[in-house]
Design a protein around this motif. Structure first.
Motif, PDB file in Angstrom:
ATOM      1  N   PRO A  17       0.828  -1.212   0.000  1.00  0.00           N
ATOM      2  CA  PRO A  17       0.000   0.000   0.000  1.00  0.00           C
ATOM      3  C   PRO A  17       0.860   1.258   0.000  1.00  0.00           C
ATOM      4  O   PRO A  17       1.991   1.256   0.497  1.00  0.00           O
ATOM      5  N   ALA A  18       0.308   2.315  -0.555  1.00  0.00           N
ATOM      6  CA  ALA A  18       1.015   3.592  -0.637  1.00  0.00           C
ATOM      7  C   ALA A  18       1.013   4.294   0.715  1.00  0.00           C
ATOM      8  O   ALA A  18       0.113   4.106   1.537  1.00  0.00           O
ATOM      9  N   THR A  19       2.023   5.127   0.911  1.00  0.00           N
ATOM     10  CA  THR A  19       2.043   6.009   2.059  1.00  0.00           C
ATOM     11  C   THR A  19       0.756   6.827   2.050  1.00  0.00           C
ATOM     12  O   THR A  19       0.300   7.263   1.001  1.00  0.00           O
ATOM     13  N   GLY A  20       0.160   6.982   3.209  1.00  0.00           N
ATOM     14  CA  GLY A  20      -1.079   7.740   3.309  1.00  0.00           C
ATOM     15  C   GLY A  20      -2.333   6.902   3.170  1.00  0.00           C
ATOM     16  O   GLY A  20      -3.448   7.402   3.346  1.00  0.00           O
ATOM     17  N   THR A  21      -2.184   5.609   2.862  1.00  0.00           N
ATOM     18  CA  THR A  21      -3.348   4.730   2.762  1.00  0.00           C
ATOM     19  C   THR A  21      -4.091   4.724   4.095  1.00  0.00           C
ATOM     20  O   THR A  21      -3.494   4.508   5.152  1.00  0.00           O
ATOM     21  N   ILE A  22      -5.389   4.957   4.037  1.00  0.00           N
ATOM     22  CA  ILE A  22      -6.223   4.995   5.240  1.00  0.00           C
ATOM     23  C   ILE A  22      -6.568   3.575   5.660  1.00  0.00           C
ATOM     24  O   ILE A  22      -7.021   2.763   4.849  1.00  0.00           O
ATOM     25  N   ASP A 121       0.740   6.434  11.089  1.00  0.00           N
ATOM     26  CA  ASP A 121       0.453   7.754  11.633  1.00  0.00           C
ATOM     27  C   ASP A 121      -0.938   7.682  12.228  1.00  0.00           C
ATOM     28  O   ASP A 121      -1.827   7.037  11.655  1.00  0.00           O
ATOM     29  N   VAL A 122      -1.123   8.326  13.368  1.00  0.00           N
ATOM     30  CA  VAL A 122      -2.435   8.415  13.994  1.00  0.00           C
ATOM     31  C   VAL A 122      -2.766   9.890  14.119  1.00  0.00           C
ATOM     32  O   VAL A 122      -2.033  10.645  14.756  1.00  0.00           O
ATOM     33  N   SER A 123      -3.867  10.310  13.492  1.00  0.00           N
ATOM     34  CA  SER A 123      -4.271  11.711  13.538  1.00  0.00           C
ATOM     35  C   SER A 123      -4.877  12.037  14.905  1.00  0.00           C
ATOM     36  O   SER A 123      -5.155  11.135  15.702  1.00  0.00           O
ATOM     37  N   ALA A 124      -5.100  13.311  15.172  1.00  0.00           N
ATOM     38  CA  ALA A 124      -5.677  13.753  16.437  1.00  0.00           C
ATOM     39  C   ALA A 124      -7.041  13.111  16.687  1.00  0.00           C
ATOM     40  O   ALA A 124      -7.417  12.869  17.832  1.00  0.00           O
ATOM     41  N   ASP A 125      -7.777  12.806  15.606  1.00  0.00           N
ATOM     42  CA  ASP A 125      -9.104  12.189  15.774  1.00  0.00           C
ATOM     43  C   ASP A 125      -9.047  10.658  15.707  1.00  0.00           C
ATOM     44  O   ASP A 125     -10.083   9.999  15.656  1.00  0.00           O
ATOM     45  N   GLY A 126      -7.838  10.072  15.714  1.00  0.00           N
ATOM     46  CA  GLY A 126      -7.687   8.626  15.774  1.00  0.00           C
ATOM     47  C   GLY A 126      -7.661   7.908  14.441  1.00  0.00           C
ATOM     48  O   GLY A 126      -7.671   6.675  14.398  1.00  0.00           O
ATOM     49  N   GLN A 127      -7.581   8.655  13.332  1.00  0.00           N
ATOM     50  CA  GLN A 127      -7.519   8.027  11.999  1.00  0.00           C
ATOM     51  C   GLN A 127      -6.134   7.412  11.797  1.00  0.00           C
ATOM     52  O   GLN A 127      -5.111   8.056  12.018  1.00  0.00           O
ATOM     53  N   LEU A 128      -6.095   6.162  11.345  1.00  0.00           N
ATOM     54  CA  LEU A 128      -4.840   5.456  11.081  1.00  0.00           C
ATOM     55  C   LEU A 128      -4.510   5.501   9.598  1.00  0.00           C
ATOM     56  O   LEU A 128      -5.356   5.185   8.763  1.00  0.00           O
TER      57      LEU A 128
END
Length: 138
Positions: A17-22, A121-128
């Protein structure tokens, strides 16, 4: 034992998977469990890219769901995945046991080898999402 043409890093694998894949949200993962994830990265449902996501509270680790001994997923289905939360994950093909903390094989045919870590990476709202590749690191 890995051969010289066996990839050393997750991003060298076919259909990585590419960098940034959700990958979803931390809150979607059961706390204290290993969760299998199959990503369609161009191979369709027949040839997904297999990941393991290990959650402990707010911390999530990711590894390629691929045993270094045979190159197959540790389990074919979530219900077959053998794990001791916070301690280990076991391949149900030949029962090699990998440490939860770093994916290193501590018992079985591939002692000293390990699962391939995938940076998150984990965003402030918990998105991986899959993190950017840092040169010199995996």
């Amino acid at each position: 034992m890995a051969t010289s043409n066996t990839p050393s890093h997750w991003f060298e694998l076919t259909r990585a998977p590419a960098t940034g894949t959700i990958l979803g949200s931390v809150s979607d993962l059961p706390d204290g469990q290993a969760t299998m994830l199959a990503l369609d990265t161009g191979g369709g449902v027949a040839q997904p890219f297999h990941l393991l996501l290990l959650r402990e509270g707010a911390q999530v680790r990711a590894f390629v769901n691929r045993c270094p001994h045979f190159g197959v997923p540790l389990a074919a289905r979530q219900t077959q995945l053998i794990s001791k939360p916070g301690t280990s994950i076991t391949c149900n093909v030949h029962y090699a046991r990998f440490r939860w903390s770093d994916g290193v094989c501590e018992s079985g045919e591939c002692v000293g080898e390990g699962l391939m870590p995938v940076p998150l990476d984990v965003s402030a709202d918990g998105q991986l999402t899959i993190a950017a590749i840092k040169m010199g690191h995996t």
